[in-house]
Design a protein around this motif. Structure first.
Motif, PDB file in Angstrom:
ATOM      1  N   ALA A   6      18.159   4.611  34.004  1.00  0.00           N
ATOM      2  CA  ALA A   6      17.668   3.695  35.034  1.00  0.00           C
ATOM      3  C   ALA A   6      18.328   2.353  34.804  1.00  0.00           C
ATOM      4  N   ILE A   7      18.371   1.546  35.844  1.00  0.00           N
ATOM      5  CA  ILE A   7      18.974   0.224  35.716  1.00  0.00           C
ATOM      6  C   ILE A   7      17.908  -0.849  35.818  1.00  0.00           C
ATOM      7  N   HIS A   8      18.227  -1.999  35.259  1.00  0.00           N
ATOM      8  CA  HIS A   8      17.273  -3.094  35.148  1.00  0.00           C
ATOM      9  C   HIS A   8      17.264  -3.951  36.415  1.00  0.00           C
ATOM     10  N   ASN A   9      18.456  -4.268  36.937  1.00  0.00           N
ATOM     11  CA  ASN A   9      18.556  -5.095  38.137  1.00  0.00           C
ATOM     12  C   ASN A   9      19.865  -4.789  38.866  1.00  0.00           C
ATOM     13  N   GLN A  10      20.118  -5.506  39.931  1.00  0.00           N
ATOM     14  CA  GLN A  10      21.278  -5.247  40.782  1.00  0.00           C
ATOM     15  C   GLN A  10      22.605  -5.374  40.034  1.00  0.00           C
ATOM     16  N   SER A  11      22.656  -6.286  39.066  1.00  0.00           N
ATOM     17  CA  SER A  11      23.918  -6.511  38.352  1.00  0.00           C
ATOM     18  C   SER A  11      24.283  -5.356  37.422  1.00  0.00           C
ATOM     19  N   ASP A  12      23.376  -4.405  37.274  1.00  0.00           N
ATOM     20  CA  ASP A  12      23.629  -3.273  36.386  1.00  0.00           C
ATOM     21  C   ASP A  12      24.301  -2.110  37.092  1.00  0.00           C
ATOM     22  N   ARG A  13      24.771  -2.296  38.309  1.00  0.00           N
ATOM     23  CA  ARG A  13      25.410  -1.187  39.016  1.00  0.00           C
ATOM     24  C   ARG A  13      26.645  -1.669  39.765  1.00  0.00           C
ATOM     25  N   LEU A  14      27.588  -0.751  39.904  1.00  0.00           N
ATOM     26  CA  LEU A  14      28.828  -1.022  40.622  1.00  0.00           C
ATOM     27  C   LEU A  14      29.216   0.250  41.365  1.00  0.00           C
ATOM     28  N   GLY A  15      29.402   0.120  42.681  1.00  0.00           N
ATOM     29  CA  GLY A  15      29.753   1.282  43.498  1.00  0.00           C
ATOM     30  C   GLY A  15      28.520   2.084  43.875  1.00  0.00           C
ATOM     31  N   GLY A  16      28.713   3.049  44.764  1.00  0.00           N
ATOM     32  CA  GLY A  16      27.596   3.867  45.214  1.00  0.00           C
ATOM     33  C   GLY A  16      26.739   3.145  46.242  1.00  0.00           C
ATOM     34  N   SER A  17      25.561   3.635  46.460  1.00  0.00           N
ATOM     35  CA  SER A  17      24.651   3.082  47.458  1.00  0.00           C
ATOM     36  C   SER A  17      24.219   1.663  47.087  1.00  0.00           C
ATOM     37  N   THR A  18      24.056   0.824  48.090  1.00  0.00           N
ATOM     38  CA  THR A  18      23.597  -0.552  47.877  1.00  0.00           C
ATOM     39  C   THR A  18      22.095  -0.681  48.102  1.00  0.00           C
ATOM     40  N   THR A  19      21.430   0.404  48.436  1.00  0.00           N
ATOM     41  CA  THR A  19      19.984   0.376  48.678  1.00  0.00           C
ATOM     42  C   THR A  19      19.228   0.225  47.366  1.00  0.00           C
ATOM     43  N   TRP A  20      18.256  -0.683  47.361  1.00  0.00           N
ATOM     44  CA  TRP A  20      17.424  -0.896  46.181  1.00  0.00           C
ATOM     45  C   TRP A  20      16.013  -0.396  46.489  1.00  0.00           C
ATOM     46  N   ALA A  21      15.698   0.798  46.030  1.00  0.00           N
ATOM     47  CA  ALA A  21      14.387   1.396  46.293  1.00  0.00           C
ATOM     48  C   ALA A  21      13.335   0.788  45.382  1.00  0.00           C
ATOM     49  N   GLY A  22      12.093   0.864  45.818  1.00  0.00           N
ATOM     50  CA  GLY A  22      10.997   0.307  45.031  1.00  0.00           C
ATOM     51  C   GLY A  22      10.858   0.951  43.669  1.00  0.00           C
ATOM     52  N   THR A  23      11.206   2.208  43.556  1.00  0.00           N
ATOM     53  CA  THR A  23      11.094   2.909  42.269  1.00  0.00           C
ATOM     54  C   THR A  23      12.054   2.362  41.220  1.00  0.00           C
ATOM     55  N   MET A  24      13.076   1.625  41.681  1.00  0.00           N
ATOM     56  CA  MET A  24      14.043   1.081  40.735  1.00  0.00           C
ATOM     57  C   MET A  24      13.474  -0.090  39.940  1.00  0.00           C
ATOM     58  N   ASP A  25      12.305  -0.574  40.334  1.00  0.00           N
ATOM     59  CA  ASP A  25      11.678  -1.670  39.593  1.00  0.00           C
ATOM     60  C   ASP A  25      10.889  -1.182  38.388  1.00  0.00           C
ATOM     61  N   ARG A  26      10.821   0.121  38.183  1.00  0.00           N
ATOM     62  CA  ARG A  26       9.983   0.649  37.109  1.00  0.00           C
ATOM     63  C   ARG A  26      10.484   0.239  35.722  1.00  0.00           C
ATOM     64  N   LEU A  27      11.777   0.264  35.537  1.00  0.00           N
ATOM     65  CA  LEU A  27      12.310  -0.128  34.236  1.00  0.00           C
ATOM     66  C   LEU A  27      12.020  -1.590  33.957  1.00  0.00           C
ATOM     67  N   ASP A  28      12.196  -2.431  34.970  1.00  0.00           N
ATOM     68  CA  ASP A  28      11.911  -3.855  34.803  1.00  0.00           C
ATOM     69  C   ASP A  28      10.447  -4.065  34.440  1.00  0.00           C
ATOM     70  N   THR A  29       9.558  -3.343  35.103  1.00  0.00           N
ATOM     71  CA  THR A  29       8.125  -3.453  34.818  1.00  0.00           C
ATOM     72  C   THR A  29       7.821  -2.983  33.404  1.00  0.00           C
ATOM     73  N   CYS A  30       8.426  -1.882  33.014  1.00  0.00           N
ATOM     74  CA  CYS A  30       8.213  -1.337  31.673  1.00  0.00           C
ATOM     75  C   CYS A  30       8.664  -2.317  30.599  1.00  0.00           C
ATOM     76  N   ILE A  31       9.817  -2.938  30.789  1.00  0.00           N
ATOM     77  CA  ILE A  31      10.354  -3.889  29.811  1.00  0.00           C
ATOM     78  C   ILE A  31       9.437  -5.092  29.669  1.00  0.00           C
ATOM     79  N   ARG A  32       8.925  -5.586  30.807  1.00  0.00           N
ATOM     80  CA  ARG A  32       8.044  -6.750  30.757  1.00  0.00           C
ATOM     81  C   ARG A  32       6.716  -6.414  30.092  1.00  0.00           C
ATOM     82  N   GLU A  33       6.133  -5.268  30.423  1.00  0.00           N
ATOM     83  CA  GLU A  33       4.837  -4.894  29.853  1.00  0.00           C
ATOM     84  C   GLU A  33       4.946  -4.564  28.367  1.00  0.00           C
ATOM     85  N   ALA A  34       6.061  -4.029  27.946  1.00  0.00           N
ATOM     86  CA  ALA A  34       6.263  -3.713  26.524  1.00  0.00           C
ATOM     87  C   ALA A  34       6.659  -4.945  25.721  1.00  0.00           C
ATOM     88  N   LYS A  35       6.942  -6.044  26.402  1.00  0.00           N
ATOM     89  CA  LYS A  35       7.340  -7.299  25.774  1.00  0.00           C
ATOM     90  C   LYS A  35       8.578  -7.116  24.894  1.00  0.00           C
TER      91      LYS A  35
END
Length: 213
Positions: A6-35
């Motif tokens: 999974a990727i953390h944010n938009q800067s973590d990808r190059l090429g492919g689809s440009t759509t940012w689905a809501g499920t892609m925020d899960r890693l970011d949420t996990c990182i923040r909650e785990a501190k």
């Protein structure tokens, strides 16, 4: 550390689809909650690719994360992401470095010191004034400094010292063979042999100590 797929944010990808689905925020949420956060790193940013030059897609799927406790114990640690080679993922190398400036290394007595010719003068030739307790503390502190210097001068890099002493002895003996009646050559050869023998004895005692440990 590992492949989070999974990727953390938009800067973590190059090429492919440009759509940012809501499920892609899960890693970011996990990182923040785990501190936790990404460990300082160098090398490849995108750690995975589809290896398809016609439609290249690259992502940062591999990460090394750390928490506050890790940062306190190993503040200088860092990760390096290497080129992927034949794999589709980049290998990760983590260098664990503590803050040595805050760690006072204990003084340890090294047995081979006792067999060196300069050891006894260091032990006995420590004179000071004052009361007996002050004299004892002064001598111990002074002796500690002298022993550290002795270790650095005669016992550090022992393998290189043995090799250098052997080369000096060989040269001195070759010079003596060519000028065997020269007193200076005789003294140099004698001193070189003694130095080599002393260095070999130090090496043997160090190896013996390592074996017992």
């Amino acid at each position: 550390m590992g492949d989070f797929n999974a990727i953390h944010n938009q800067s973590d990808r190059l090429g492919g689809s440009t759509t940012w689905a809501g499920t892609m925020d899960r890693l970011d949420t996990c990182i923040r909650e785990a501190k936790v956060d990404d460990l300082r790193y160098s090398g490849m940013h995108y750690t995975w690719s589809n290896q398809c030059p016609e439609n290249l897609i690259m992502r940062k799927l591999d990460r090394v994360l750390f928490n506050e406790k890790w940062n306190m114990n190993f503040p200088l640690s860092e990760a390096r992401f290497l080129p992927s080679g034949m794999s589709d993922h980049s290998p990760m190398v983590v260098k664990v470095i503590g803050n040595d400036q805050n760690i006072k290394k204990p003084f340890r007595f090294f047995d081979p010191w006792m067999y060196h010719d300069e050891f006894m003068p260091f032990v006995w030739d420590q004179n000071s004034g004052g009361c007996l307790m002050y004299q004892l503390c002064y001598k111990l502190r002074k002796l500690k400094q002298e022993l550290k210097l002795l270790d650095m001068t005669y016992f550090s890099n022992i393998l290189d010292r043995v090799k250098d002493a052997k080369n000096e002895m060989d040269k001195a003996q070759q010079a003596l063979y060519k000028a065997h009646e020269n007193p200076t050559s005789c003294m140099r050869e004698r001193d070189a042999v003694r130095k080599y023998a002393s260095t070999v004895r130090a090496e043997e005692r160090i190896k013996g100590k390592d074996t017992m440990a």
